[in-house]
Design an enzyme around this catalytic site. Structure first.
Site, PDB file in Angstrom:
ATOM      1  N   ASP A  90       4.475  -6.781   4.722  1.00  0.00           N
ATOM      2  CA  ASP A  90       4.662  -6.777   6.175  1.00  0.00           C
ATOM      3  C   ASP A  90       5.072  -5.410   6.715  1.00  0.00           C
ATOM      4  O   ASP A  90       5.256  -5.235   7.913  1.00  0.00           O
ATOM      5  CB  ASP A  90       5.703  -7.829   6.583  1.00  0.00           C
ATOM      6  CG  ASP A  90       7.071  -7.553   5.978  1.00  0.00           C
ATOM      7  OD1 ASP A  90       7.206  -6.559   5.221  1.00  0.00           O
ATOM      8  OD2 ASP A  90       8.006  -8.322   6.253  1.00  0.00           O
ATOM      9  N   LYS A 114      11.256   4.523   6.057  1.00  0.00           N
ATOM     10  CA  LYS A 114      10.883   3.421   5.159  1.00  0.00           C
ATOM     11  C   LYS A 114      11.165   2.120   5.911  1.00  0.00           C
ATOM     12  O   LYS A 114      12.274   1.940   6.407  1.00  0.00           O
ATOM     13  CB  LYS A 114      11.732   3.515   3.882  1.00  0.00           C
ATOM     14  CG  LYS A 114      11.365   2.525   2.799  1.00  0.00           C
ATOM     15  CD  LYS A 114      12.090   2.920   1.498  1.00  0.00           C
ATOM     16  CE  LYS A 114      11.844   1.945   0.389  1.00  0.00           C
ATOM     17  NZ  LYS A 114      12.556   2.363  -0.834  1.00  0.00           N
ATOM     18  N   ASP A 161       4.977   5.574 -10.069  1.00  0.00           N
ATOM     19  CA  ASP A 161       5.013   5.929  -8.634  1.00  0.00           C
ATOM     20  C   ASP A 161       6.450   6.093  -8.156  1.00  0.00           C
ATOM     21  O   ASP A 161       6.673   6.426  -6.992  1.00  0.00           O
ATOM     22  CB  ASP A 161       4.284   4.879  -7.784  1.00  0.00           C
ATOM     23  CG  ASP A 161       4.832   3.477  -7.989  1.00  0.00           C
ATOM     24  OD1 ASP A 161       5.025   3.076  -9.150  1.00  0.00           O
ATOM     25  OD2 ASP A 161       5.089   2.791  -6.991  1.00  0.00           O
ATOM     26  N   ASN A 162       7.403   5.873  -9.030  1.00  0.00           N
ATOM     27  CA  ASN A 162       8.805   6.078  -8.672  1.00  0.00           C
ATOM     28  C   ASN A 162       9.414   7.234  -9.458  1.00  0.00           C
ATOM     29  O   ASN A 162      10.630   7.304  -9.631  1.00  0.00           O
ATOM     30  CB  ASN A 162       9.613   4.796  -8.905  1.00  0.00           C
ATOM     31  CG  ASN A 162       9.282   3.722  -7.886  1.00  0.00           C
ATOM     32  OD1 ASN A 162       8.784   4.016  -6.800  1.00  0.00           O
ATOM     33  ND2 ASN A 162       9.548   2.481  -8.229  1.00  0.00           N
ATOM     34  N   GLY A 189       0.330   3.496  -2.712  1.00  0.00           N
ATOM     35  CA  GLY A 189       0.515   4.263  -1.469  1.00  0.00           C
ATOM     36  C   GLY A 189       1.664   3.712  -0.656  1.00  0.00           C
ATOM     37  O   GLY A 189       2.204   2.653  -0.946  1.00  0.00           O
ATOM     38  N   ASP A 235      13.849   5.798  -4.906  1.00  0.00           N
ATOM     39  CA  ASP A 235      13.624   4.352  -4.808  1.00  0.00           C
ATOM     40  C   ASP A 235      14.716   3.516  -5.458  1.00  0.00           C
ATOM     41  O   ASP A 235      14.613   3.089  -6.599  1.00  0.00           O
ATOM     42  CB  ASP A 235      12.244   3.968  -5.361  1.00  0.00           C
ATOM     43  CG  ASP A 235      11.218   3.992  -4.239  1.00  0.00           C
ATOM     44  OD1 ASP A 235      11.601   4.330  -3.099  1.00  0.00           O
ATOM     45  OD2 ASP A 235      10.054   3.666  -4.492  1.00  0.00           O
ATOM     46  N   GLY A 249       3.142   1.714   1.628  1.00  0.00           N
ATOM     47  CA  GLY A 249       2.764   0.500   2.345  1.00  0.00           C
ATOM     48  C   GLY A 249       3.616   0.286   3.580  1.00  0.00           C
ATOM     49  O   GLY A 249       3.205  -0.377   4.530  1.00  0.00           O
TER      50      GLY A 249
HETATM   51  P1  AMP Z   1       8.607  -0.139  -4.443  1.00  0.00           P
HETATM   52  O1  AMP Z   1       8.812  -1.145  -5.498  1.00  0.00           O
HETATM   53  O2  AMP Z   1       9.580  -0.254  -3.289  1.00  0.00           O
HETATM   54  O3  AMP Z   1       8.503   1.253  -4.969  1.00  0.00           O
HETATM   55  O4  AMP Z   1       7.218  -0.511  -3.775  1.00  0.00           O
HETATM   56  C1  AMP Z   1       6.003  -0.526  -4.486  1.00  0.00           C
HETATM   57  C2  AMP Z   1       4.849  -0.412  -3.527  1.00  0.00           C
HETATM   58  O5  AMP Z   1       4.796  -1.553  -2.661  1.00  0.00           O
HETATM   59  C3  AMP Z   1       4.930   0.787  -2.632  1.00  0.00           C
HETATM   60  O6  AMP Z   1       3.648   1.304  -2.526  1.00  0.00           O
HETATM   61  C4  AMP Z   1       5.426   0.236  -1.325  1.00  0.00           C
HETATM   62  O7  AMP Z   1       4.988   1.004  -0.238  1.00  0.00           O
HETATM   63  C5  AMP Z   1       4.823  -1.153  -1.305  1.00  0.00           C
HETATM   64  N1  AMP Z   1       5.636  -2.120  -0.548  1.00  0.00           N
HETATM   65  C6  AMP Z   1       6.815  -2.637  -0.924  1.00  0.00           C
HETATM   66  N2  AMP Z   1       7.279  -3.477   0.005  1.00  0.00           N
HETATM   67  C7  AMP Z   1       6.381  -3.519   1.009  1.00  0.00           C
HETATM   68  C8  AMP Z   1       6.281  -4.206   2.266  1.00  0.00           C
HETATM   69  N3  AMP Z   1       7.228  -5.056   2.675  1.00  0.00           N
HETATM   70  N4  AMP Z   1       5.196  -3.972   3.021  1.00  0.00           N
HETATM   71  C9  AMP Z   1       4.246  -3.131   2.631  1.00  0.00           C
HETATM   72  N5  AMP Z   1       4.268  -2.452   1.452  1.00  0.00           N
HETATM   73  C10 AMP Z   1       5.315  -2.641   0.651  1.00  0.00           C
HETATM   74 MG    MG Z   2       8.307   3.163  -4.854  1.00  0.00          MG
END
Ligand code: AMP
Ligand code: MG
Length: 493
Positions: A124, A112, A252-253, A89, A262, A91
């Protein structure tokens, strides 16, 4: 009273109950616009002048929620490096709402880095200036290359420090525009929970939004799965044709719209090696350049699996239908890839030997680690008889010399006038791509010195990747051996 800045028309939250939680962005200390994308703002029918302002920075960093926005965090599941997480989800992201652009297309406006959500797990909820600008830059570069992609409307400094392994970094929020944020993982979320009603509602949303022609199709779920497969095949073929390595093709990407999403650890190939991996977290090369079509097929299989309950009441027949879709992916991909590669060689017609001709060009590049982008671009000069720039890319030119003879024979059989061949080729072979060392230079200046000049220059050059530009010769050059050695990218989370 000032008119609202955005005219939202939010459908996702009504169509896809159970896909999200309403959530508010976290206010930041001192929002300051780094870059506002005026061209995209105009495309969206927004008042670019008014938004490229302190007020715009406040609205696009989540400090003020724009009128009409109904911010929400989407939930999804996903296979990350092959391992299934039933709940991921947003985050650190929020959908602010949907806009209808000047062409009547529905587009998501999302933030984002706008703070923790219930899906943040240990994170965070923040993003750093470097990765935010990287996503801005790469998205614009891909768009200019004609490749479907999400794009940045704005990058806003938060005036806060965030903490990462490498130390403290300046924070930022990215305002992202996407055809939608529905991913393979969104369907996996409902499939894993056995929530078939929600799965169906989400599929209907996707069909209405991205595949409206299929709405009246007698077998629309199956037809939609084929259509998604077709778009993904086209997308990955485009990536391969320009040497783009996504770096983190988790389910998820992967969007249902067929847009690239992403830009974490992505990077462009320089010296041609099909096994190239830049991402520091991809230790086993799962997402290496040459693996991308295979991974896309694998991801499609995960989508088809999630869609089984929609395909047929008879589970056995549903599996047969799903397998048919997945089995046709390689053929679809190959068709798109050959079509693009033919153009890169300046070939307008079809011949059975073309795939071999293309493969042999790539093989001779791989043998001597020739720069992928330059090799194709220099074919244009070769077309007009100047083979020197091309040959000079090979330390040992015997292989390429033999290949050039075959290529010339093929062009002659093609029959089209050389000017036509050259034009097709010119528009298929960019001279400027986001070279890794140039990206790093631009980001370093922006992050460390708040100097945006290198970034702006790079954005300008990359906005016309196929046109030779005055004083831009350096942007066409590969990194020096020193610059390229051990280049690594990071997720930036
Ligand atoms: P990503 O690799 O950017 O596609 O992120 C994978 C998952 O980790 C996604 O669900 C993001 O929302 C979550 N995520 C990545 N970085 C953070 C962060 N700093 N704080 C909260 N959630 C994160
Ligand atoms: Mg992602």
């Amino acid at each position: 009273m000032a008119p609202p800045f955005f005219v939202f028309d939010n459908r996702f939250m009504h169509d896809c109950v159970g896909c999200f939680v309403p959530w508010q962005p976290v206010a930041v200390a001192a929002p300051k616009m780094i870059r506002f994308n005026r061209a995209l703002a105009l495309e969206l029918g927004l008042d670019a002048e008014a938004l490229d302002s302190p007020l715009g920075a406040s609205l696009l960093s989540g400090n003020q929620v724009p009128e009409g926005a109904q911010p929400l965090a989407q939930v999804y599941a996903g296979h990350q490096f092959g391992h299934f997480s039933p709940q991921l989800g947003d985050g650190r992201a929020l959908l602010l709402g949907e806009l209808i652009d000047r062409y009547g297309q529905r587009r998501d406006l999302a933030l984002k880095g706008s703070g923790r959500t219930p899906f943040a797990r240990g994170g965070d909820g923040k993003a750093a200036v470097g990765p935010v600008l990287r996503e801005y830059l790469l998205g614009e570069a891909m768009h200019a290359l004609g490749i479907p992609t999400t794009r940045a409307l704005a990058a806003v400094r938060t005036g806060e420090w965030i903490h990462r392994d490498v130390g403290r970094l300046p924070g930022a929020v990215l305002a992202r525009v996407a055809a939608s944020h529905v991913r393979v993982g969104t369907f996996q979320y409902f499939a894993a929970r056995g929530e078939i009603g929600s799965l169906r509602a989400l599929a209907e949303h996707v069909i209405a939004r991205h595949y409206p022609d299929l709405q009246d199709h007698a077998d629309r779920y199956l037809a939609c799965l084929h259509a998604v497969s077709e778009r993904q095949a086209a997308l990955i073929a485009h990536w391969m044709a320009v040497g783009f390595i996504h770096g983190v093709m988790n389910t998820d990407n992967m969007t249902l719209s067929g847009e690239t999403i992403d830009y974490g650890p992505c990077a462009f190939l320089d010296a041609y090696d099909p096994n190239t991996v830049f991402s520091a977290i991809d230790a086993y090369g799962r997402y290496a350049y040459a693996n991308q079509p295979i991974v896309a097929r694998w991801n499609l299989a995960r989508l088809a699996e999630a869609w089984l309950p929609l395909l047929d009441e008879d589970p056995q027949r549903a599996v047969t239908l799903a397998n048919e879709v997945v089995d046709t992916f390689a053929r679809r991909y190959q068709r798109h890839w050959i079509a693009l590669m033919r153009k890169k060689l300046g070939i307008l017609t079809l011949e059975a030997g073309d795939p071999k001709l293309i493969e042999d060009f790539l093989s001779t590049m791989a043998e001597q680690r020739v720069d992928f982008t330059l090799a194709f671009r220099h074919l244009s000069a070769a077309l007009y008889g100047n083979e020197e720039p091309l040959r000079a890319l090979w330390m040992e030119p015997t292989g390429i010399a033999a290949w050039l003879v075959r290529w010339r024979d093929r062009l002659a059989r093609d029959g089209a006038p050389p000017e036509e061949q050259a034009e097709v080729q010119r528009l298929a072979n960019p001279i400027y791509i986001p070279r890794n060392h140039q990206v790093e230079i631009a980001l370093k200046a922006a992050v460390e010195h708040e100097d945006l000049a290198p970034l702006d220059r790079l954005l300008t050059v990359l906005s016309h990747p196929f046109d030779e530009q005055p004083d831009a010769a350096a942007y066409a050059l590969p990194a020096t051996a020193d610059q390229a050695a051990g280049y690594r990218t990071f997720c930036g989370t």
